[in-house]
Design an enzyme around this catalytic site. Structure first.
Site, PDB file in Angstrom:
ATOM      1  CG  ASP A   1      -9.675  -0.331   4.857  1.00 39.40           C
ATOM      2  OD1 ASP A   1      -9.933  -0.182   3.122  1.00 39.40           O
ATOM      3  OD2 ASP A   1      -8.947  -1.678   5.691  1.00 39.40           O
TER       4      ASP A   1
ATOM      5  CE  LYS B   1      -3.737  -2.089   2.416  1.00 40.15           C
ATOM      6  NZ  LYS B   1      -4.470  -3.181   3.550  1.00 40.15           N
TER       7      LYS B   1
ATOM      8  CD  GLN C   1      -2.744  -5.009   6.893  1.00 36.46           C
ATOM      9  OE1 GLN C   1      -3.396  -3.842   6.092  1.00 36.46           O
ATOM     10  NE2 GLN C   1      -3.592  -5.635   5.745  1.00 36.46           N
TER      11      GLN C   1
END
Length: 281
Positions: free
Chosen positions: A121, A54, A98
């Protein structure tokens, strides 16, 4: 069916990134650099790889990638403090925690601490609710990628029967909502669905999001169905038995090179969207 449409995710991802370049340049002319903050807790090698990927994708487009790496002994309270600090930082436009975090951390509580304006996200319950109601700005990135692939290849969703295999809060459930909002008739299946194969056989569109390698069998697929494989298992294997399903499908995503690249591009898009929103554009 002799002609098969391979839904190339790299093509779609590149189209998304090409469109973002001009928008990023325009923001930089105004003194704004889109910034994505990624939080990695612990030393899981797969998670570290995803964060690095990313970060590399951000760098190639001129998006700032701010990496926060916390020790695996980090407490929930310490993680929440980090998130709150990033929420207050006006130079940060997106926050990505994450997954997974170490088991002693309350992951859901950490996700919910991310402000909705920076939830690029799509992990908060607030964001999910907005997505389900049809006005969410930043849906979960893999569901957004699935919809983007179908849009790019002009695959009709309106009136089609979509069967989603999987019900996770960041994939199966939100993609079901996105499909429903595009006027598909949606059946959401899961591990306790009885006679799963019979449901899949009725599908015009199959979304594989179950996390089991080669789970969807070719004999389950209706002739001419569109298959989008969101699975990514050890050995670069998807949730679909690709060769067997290819025989029946009219269009299919490969693994790798299908949904994955587009997922990352949607994360970048949401970060740029958030940067523009922060200055009222």
């Amino acid at each position: 069916m002799s002609e098969k449409l391979i839904l190339d995710g790299n093509v779609v991802a590149n189209a998304v990134k090409d469109e973002l370049r001009g928008r990023i340049s325009a923001l930089k002319e105004k003194g704004i650099t889109p910034c994505l903050a990624t939080i990695l807790v612990g030393d899981d090698p797969s998670s570290a790889t995803y964060v690095r990927m990313k970060g590399n994708a951000c760098a190639k487009l001129g998006i700032e990638s701010r990496k926060i790496h916390l020790d695996k002994q980090t407490t929930t309270e310490e993680l929440l403090a980090t998130i709150h600090s990033l929420n207050k930082d006006e130079k940060v436009h997106g926050i990505l925690l994450q997954h997974p975090v170490p088991s002693h951390i309350d992951e859901r509580k950490a996700f919910e601490a991310i402000e909705i304006e920076k939830d690029v996200d799509g992990v908060t319950s607030f964001g999910y609710g907005q997505t389900a109601l049809g006005f969410g700005k930043y849906p979960s990135c893999t569901p957004a990628a699935i919809m983007k692939i179908m849009e790019h290849y002009n695959i009709e969703v309106n009136g089609k029967h979509a069967v989603v295999v999987g019900r996770s809060p960041i994939l199966g459930k939100p993609v079901s909502a996105l499909l429903l909002n595009k006027d598909a008739t949606v059946t959401t299946c899961h591990s306790r669905t009885v006679h799963l194969e019979n449901h899949v056989r009725q599908a015009d569109i199959v979304i594989a999001a179950v996390g089991k390698p080669n789970f969807i069998q070719g004999e389950w697929i209706k002739l001419g169905a569109v298959i989008l494989d969101a699975g990514y298992n050890k050995g670069n294997i998807g949730d679909v038995d690709y060769e067997a399903c290819l025989e029946k499908a009219s269009a299919i995503t490969p693994v790798p090179g299908g949904v994955g690249p587009v997922t990352i591009s949607m994360l970048l898009k949401h970060t740029v969207d958030s940067a523009e929103a922060a200055i009222g554009e």
